[in-house]
Design an enzyme around this catalytic site. Structure first.
Site: not given
Length: 316
Positions: A38, A106
């Site tokens: 991430h 995402e």
């Protein structure tokens, strides 16, 4: 026989803590590792987000467990040629015990350079081309690629493992499952859904299926639920919110809709080993070959002792 692994959370822990957890996981009998990739955490309460490739380098020096990224998005924030380079080096560091898990990503992590966030069908198309580029570079040949989404010119990787890096593809819906079966060496998901695994196999997917879930071992179930709600309410958001919300602040706003009851209904929490065993069996019964468990919160050493003593004997 299902292999049980531990899921290292780069959203909740810094690099040195992740290395300690990997050691504890191996000592507790876990057989492999997942590690998230991430740029941001899902919310500020989680509070971390180290660069995964640096962490993998450190992990390679302290554990012999196989490692899979769960998952890397090789399409927007990172060009697939850069991901190919990073994955090849990681595989060399890990002496071949590295798998590149990839997914369509995402907005939370991928829009940070100002790129537009494409709709889901385009993201899958980009992922398929990205995997093509990565596989080409992992041959060690010089690569020229002029595709719809990516250009590579005169690129060659010189540091390569003995065998090409396996690439597993993340999937939650039918279209992504079909892509995973077509281009992947395996499947990654977090849904204990036998229909999903069945579709993957029916579409020609022959590689291992990896699945993972979160738990919160604590002195009481109520305490575990409160900790999970504080740190990971985003796990319980519906639909495509996880793919389209752009910042941790937006996830915090959406997560105000999540209740303790919603968490308690699905998350193994507290001191009773039965729920943990049942969750592992749920994934095994769905057809997963590897199951990864992530402990939420700071009680990491206590969790590993609990797992080794009270859960592992029932899931081996």
């Amino acid at each position: 026989m299902v292999s049980i692994g531990y899921f290292l959370s780069c959203e909740e822990f810094g690099p040195r803590e992740l290395v300690r957890q990997a050691r504890w996981a191996e000592e507790a009998g876990f057989e492999r590792l997942w590690i998230s990739d991430h740029f941001h955490p899902w919310n500020d309460e989680q509070g971390q987000s180290p660069f995964v490739w640096s962490v993998i380098g450190a992990l390679s020096e302290v554990t012999r467990l196989p490692i899979t990224t769960a998952v890397t998005c090789p399409t927007v924030r990172l060009h697939p040629a850069v991901v190919a380079h990073a994955a090849a080096t990681a595989a060399v560091q890990c002496e071949g015990r590295f798998t590149l898990g990839v997914g369509s990503g995402e907005a939370l992590n991928e829009h940070v350079l100002g790129d537009a966030w494409p709709p889901a069908p385009v993201r899958l198309e980009m992922l398929e081309e990205a995997v093509e580029v990565i596989r080409a570079l992992h041959t060690g040949e010089e690569v020229d690629h002029h595709g719809k989404h990516y250009t590579v010119e005169n690129a060659r990787l010189y540091t390569l493992p003995e065998q090409p890096v396996p690439i597993y593809v993340s999937a939650f819906g039918p279209k992504a499952v079909d892509v995973a079966a077509r281009i992947g060496d395996g499947l990654c998901s977090t849904k204990p859904d036998g229909d999903l695994i069945g579709r993957y196999r029916a579409a020609g997917g022959k590689g291992p299926a990896q699945g993972g879930f979160k738990v919160c071992h604590a002195a009481t179930e109520a305490e575990g639920v409160r900790t999970a709600l504080r740190l990971w309410p985003n796990e319980h958001l519906p639909g495509e919110l996880a793919q389209v919300l752009p910042t941790p602040r937006h996830f915090e706003q959406a997560s105000t809709l999540v209740t303790e009851r919603m968490v308690a209904d699905v998350l193994p929490a507290g001191p009773d080993p039965k729920r943990y065993v049942e969750s592992v069996r749920e994934y095994a019964d769905a057809g997963y070959d590897e199951v990864y468990v992530q402990q939420i919160g700071p009680e990491q050493e206590e969790f590993f002792a609990f797992w080794q003593r009270e859960v592992a004997p029932h899931v081996r």
